[in-house]
Scaffold this motif. Structure first.
Motif, PDB file in Angstrom:
ATOM      1  N   ALA A 143       0.864  -1.174   0.062  1.00  0.00           N
ATOM      2  CA  ALA A 143       0.128  -0.066   0.073  1.00  0.00           C
ATOM      3  C   ALA A 143       0.935   1.422  -0.056  1.00  0.00           C
ATOM      4  CB  ALA A 143      -1.039  -0.053   1.138  1.00  0.00           C
ATOM      5  N   ALA A 144       1.940   1.268   0.788  1.00  0.00           N
ATOM      6  CA  ALA A 144       2.670   2.436   0.788  1.00  0.00           C
ATOM      7  C   ALA A 144       4.045   2.316   0.054  1.00  0.00           C
ATOM      8  CB  ALA A 144       3.297   2.902   2.357  1.00  0.00           C
ATOM      9  N   GLY A 145       4.058   1.443  -1.008  1.00  0.00           N
ATOM     10  CA  GLY A 145       4.964   1.332  -1.800  1.00  0.00           C
ATOM     11  C   GLY A 145       5.632  -0.141  -1.873  1.00  0.00           C
ATOM     12  N   GLU A 146       7.001  -0.081  -2.371  1.00  0.00           N
ATOM     13  CA  GLU A 146       7.731  -1.442  -2.232  1.00  0.00           C
ATOM     14  C   GLU A 146       8.017  -1.869  -0.925  1.00  0.00           C
ATOM     15  OE1 GLU A 146       7.750  -3.495  -5.024  1.00  0.00           O
ATOM     16  OE2 GLU A 146       9.027  -5.010  -4.492  1.00  0.00           O
ATOM     17  N   PRO A 147       7.808  -3.047  -0.408  1.00  0.00           N
ATOM     18  CA  PRO A 147       8.123  -3.531   0.968  1.00  0.00           C
ATOM     19  C   PRO A 147       9.744  -3.378   1.087  1.00  0.00           C
ATOM     20  CG  PRO A 147       6.363  -4.838   0.225  1.00  0.00           C
ATOM     21  CD  PRO A 147       7.009  -4.031  -1.067  1.00  0.00           C
ATOM     22  N   ASP A 148      10.128  -3.282   2.391  1.00  0.00           N
ATOM     23  CA  ASP A 148      11.595  -3.330   2.480  1.00  0.00           C
ATOM     24  C   ASP A 148      12.127  -4.577   2.593  1.00  0.00           C
ATOM     25  OD1 ASP A 148      14.130  -2.665   3.419  1.00  0.00           O
ATOM     26  OD2 ASP A 148      13.369  -1.299   5.139  1.00  0.00           O
ATOM     27  N   TRP A 149      12.481  -5.278   1.616  1.00  0.00           N
ATOM     28  CA  TRP A 149      13.010  -6.556   1.580  1.00  0.00           C
ATOM     29  C   TRP A 149      14.230  -6.788   2.439  1.00  0.00           C
ATOM     30  CZ3 TRP A 149       8.898  -8.837   0.525  1.00  0.00           C
ATOM     31  CH2 TRP A 149       7.935  -8.420  -0.765  1.00  0.00           C
ATOM     32  N   PRO A 150      15.455  -5.881   2.052  1.00  0.00           N
ATOM     33  CA  PRO A 150      16.564  -6.087   2.908  1.00  0.00           C
ATOM     34  C   PRO A 150      16.242  -6.151   4.736  1.00  0.00           C
ATOM     35  CG  PRO A 150      17.051  -4.726   1.351  1.00  0.00           C
ATOM     36  CD  PRO A 150      15.465  -4.831   1.265  1.00  0.00           C
ATOM     37  N   ALA A 151      15.266  -5.482   4.916  1.00  0.00           N
ATOM     38  CA  ALA A 151      14.813  -5.213   6.492  1.00  0.00           C
ATOM     39  C   ALA A 151      14.269  -6.732   6.871  1.00  0.00           C
ATOM     40  CB  ALA A 151      13.715  -4.225   6.860  1.00  0.00           C
ATOM     41  N   ALA A 152      13.461  -7.130   6.065  1.00  0.00           N
ATOM     42  CA  ALA A 152      12.954  -8.580   6.382  1.00  0.00           C
ATOM     43  C   ALA A 152      13.948  -9.552   6.456  1.00  0.00           C
ATOM     44  CB  ALA A 152      11.758  -9.063   5.582  1.00  0.00           C
ATOM     45  N   LEU A 153      15.071  -9.615   5.644  1.00  0.00           N
ATOM     46  CA  LEU A 153      16.212 -10.575   5.412  1.00  0.00           C
ATOM     47  C   LEU A 153      17.228 -10.163   6.578  1.00  0.00           C
ATOM     48  CD1 LEU A 153      15.973 -10.959   1.705  1.00  0.00           C
ATOM     49  CD2 LEU A 153      14.883 -12.466   3.262  1.00  0.00           C
ATOM     50  N   ALA A 154      17.154  -9.211   7.067  1.00  0.00           N
ATOM     51  CA  ALA A 154      18.175  -8.873   8.138  1.00  0.00           C
ATOM     52  C   ALA A 154      18.662 -10.035   9.070  1.00  0.00           C
ATOM     53  CB  ALA A 154      18.032  -7.512   9.071  1.00  0.00           C
ATOM     54  N   HIS A 155      17.647 -11.008   9.378  1.00  0.00           N
ATOM     55  CA  HIS A 155      17.681 -12.070  10.251  1.00  0.00           C
ATOM     56  C   HIS A 155      18.124 -13.267   9.114  1.00  0.00           C
ATOM     57  CE1 HIS A 155      17.640 -15.278  12.947  1.00  0.00           C
ATOM     58  NE2 HIS A 155      17.456 -14.464  14.034  1.00  0.00           N
ATOM     59  N   PRO A 156      19.194 -13.980   9.432  1.00  0.00           N
ATOM     60  CA  PRO A 156      19.846 -14.903   8.463  1.00  0.00           C
ATOM     61  C   PRO A 156      18.866 -16.155   8.465  1.00  0.00           C
ATOM     62  CG  PRO A 156      21.423 -15.001  10.192  1.00  0.00           C
ATOM     63  CD  PRO A 156      20.315 -13.479  10.346  1.00  0.00           C
ATOM     64  N   ASP A 157      17.934 -16.300   9.270  1.00  0.00           N
ATOM     65  CA  ASP A 157      17.183 -17.560   9.197  1.00  0.00           C
ATOM     66  C   ASP A 157      15.862 -17.187   8.665  1.00  0.00           C
ATOM     67  OD1 ASP A 157      19.407 -18.767  10.420  1.00  0.00           O
ATOM     68  OD2 ASP A 157      18.624 -18.818  12.505  1.00  0.00           O
ATOM     69  N   VAL A 158      15.677 -16.177   8.032  1.00  0.00           N
ATOM     70  CA  VAL A 158      14.230 -15.759   7.430  1.00  0.00           C
ATOM     71  C   VAL A 158      14.562 -16.003   5.853  1.00  0.00           C
ATOM     72  CG1 VAL A 158      12.886 -13.890   7.024  1.00  0.00           C
ATOM     73  CG2 VAL A 158      13.793 -14.223   9.322  1.00  0.00           C
ATOM     74  N   LYS A 159      13.756 -16.557   5.231  1.00  0.00           N
ATOM     75  CA  LYS A 159      13.689 -16.948   3.617  1.00  0.00           C
ATOM     76  C   LYS A 159      12.500 -16.153   3.250  1.00  0.00           C
ATOM     77  CE  LYS A 159      16.215 -20.035   2.689  1.00  0.00           C
ATOM     78  NZ  LYS A 159      17.730 -19.961   2.248  1.00  0.00           N
TER      79      LYS A 159
END
Ligand SMILES: Nc1ncnc2c1ncn2[C@@H]1O[C@H](COP(=O)(O)OP(=O)(O)O)[C@@H](O)[C@H]1O
Ligand SMILES: [Mg+2]
Length: 393
Positions: free
Chosen positions: A324-340
């Motif tokens: 809704a507010a633009g492209e999601p912040d992918w690097p922020a979600a992937l900051a934890h190495p155990d998130v895919k």
């Protein structure tokens, strides 16, 4: 025996439907050296983007369906609302797995619930609704609250109306717009769970255990594996019921069985999905054999793979609302190495549309759930968006 002749790597497998389930199936199939063709009414689809060939055609165009079927060694589907005529046309030219009978039973809620209750599987009380009188009589029997659903073509809560009082009957009936309906008692459940399982033509059965599911606005929001809310006995019972259902339907492929666990810890089957299930997406990152590879193995008559889960996991769906507010912040979600991160290649991020998912792995299911939700929240800087509300259903 010839009926178990395997379809070997190098062969082409056909997928009816072209969404994310077909995409993840195609990725698994290509990794094992298969070619994949897909057919649906759309082009540039999630499946088509990773397939070897994409046919764009309505399912009603049986000439196109036949051309598609002639080019493949076997056919499976990722979408259960493929019309029976298309499946029958394909089946004359290539084996369709699971069979048209499985599809026929599961693509209509009334047939599905009738099959289950006749087979002795527990389901919520339900009534067939073709008139307002049926609905009123049904409500008097199953009581309020209740849910009225269209018998066919429902997914992600579409075609469902909740009735809080008998006076809601007329409006709810109008919502059916002349379609056949099924009225169900509203289950005041403790939690929802699912069992994703595979069965081979030889009757071999493999399952991924009980997964705990939380829905928002009737759409799956979070899956946690293994399930936290389910006592061990109920989890084992759910797996045995799933085995019974796959056997009774003679499923060759993967099936998702959705359950309610009632407040007094009884299990009720909510619905069946004759294909990999959204609650089984964690298996891609967390299990030795993903549900998609398992589907491939089953429909190609190869031995099924181990379903062993290497670490507790949680999966959070990513709906179009997150854009809704633009492209999601992918690097922020992937900051934890155990998130895919898994994205399905859909261009148009509409609210409620499944665009992708995140899987988090951790030492406990609780920690995996916390990590998956935190990662999703990090996608949007707008506070509130993507936060789960456990009270919403
Ligand atoms: N009879 C019911 N009682 C309580 N909740 C229900 C009932 N039927 C559906 N729901 C809720 O709506 C969600 C979606 O409904 P479902 O029948 O699984 O349809 P679909 O997944 O095909 O849209 C369920 O997972 C559950 O959260
Ligand atoms: Mg469902």
């Amino acid at each position: 025996m010839s009926q178990f002749l395997p379809v070997l790597p190098g062969a082409t497998v056909g997928v009816l439907g072209s969404g994310q389930l077909g995409r993840m199936f195609a990725l698994a199939a290509r990794r094992m050296g298969y070619r994949v063709h897909t057919l649906s009414p759309h082009s540039e689809t999630p499946t088509g983007q990773v397939a070897d060939k994409e046919y764009r055609s309505p399912y009603e165009d049986l000439d196109a369906v036949r051309e598609f079927a002639r080019g493949v060694a076997c056919v499976t589907f990722e979408f259960e609302n493929v019309p029976a005529a298309a499946v029958a046309a394909a089946a004359r030219l290539a084996p369709v797995r699971p069979s048209g009978r499985v599809l026929h039973t599961t693509q209509n809620r009334l047939r599905e619930k009738t099959f289950l209750s006749t087979g002795g599987f527990p389901v919520p009380a339900f009534r067939h609704v073709t008139s307002l009188e049926d609905l009123r009589a049904g409500l008097a029997e199953v009581g309020c609250p209740a849910v009225l659903k269209t018998a066919g073509f429902g997914y992600d809560g579409k075609g469902q109306t909740r009735l809080a009082r008998p006076e809601d009957a007329a409006d709810a009936f109008a919502g059916l717009s002349g379609q056949e309906g099924i009225l169900e008692a509203f289950v005041d459940f403790e939690c929802e769970l699912s069992v994703v399982a595979a069965r081979s033509a030889r009757g071999e059965f493999r399952h991924y255990g009980a997964v705990e599911n939380t829905h928002r606005r009737h759409i799956l929001d979070l899956s946690v594996a293994p399930a936290l809310c389910v006592p061990d006995g109920a989890a084992r019972a759910a797996v045995e019921m799933a085995r019974g259902v796959l056997d009774a339907l003679d499923v060759v492929g993967v099936m998702g069985v959705e359950f309610f666990l009632t407040r007094d810890h009884a299990l009720l089957i909510n619905e069946l999905a004759p294909r990999p299930h959204n609650s089984g997406h964690f298996t891609v990152d967390a299990c030795l054999t993903s549900q998609f590879e398992q589907q491939l193995r089953a429909v190609c008559h190869l031995p099924l793979g181990s379903t062993e889960q290497l670490r507790p996991a949680a999966m959070a769906n990513l709906l179009g609302d997150l854009w809704a507010a633009g492209e999601p912040d992918w690097p922020a979600a992937l900051a934890h190495p155990d998130v895919k991160l898994h994205l399905y290649g859909k261009q148009d991020a509409r609210p409620g549309r499944k665009m992708g998912h995140l899987t988090a792995l951790a030492d406990t299911p609780q920690e995996a759930a916390r990590l998956a939700l935190a990662a999703r929240q990090a996608l949007t800087r707008t506070p509130g968006v993507g936060q789960p509300n456990q009270n919403e259903r």
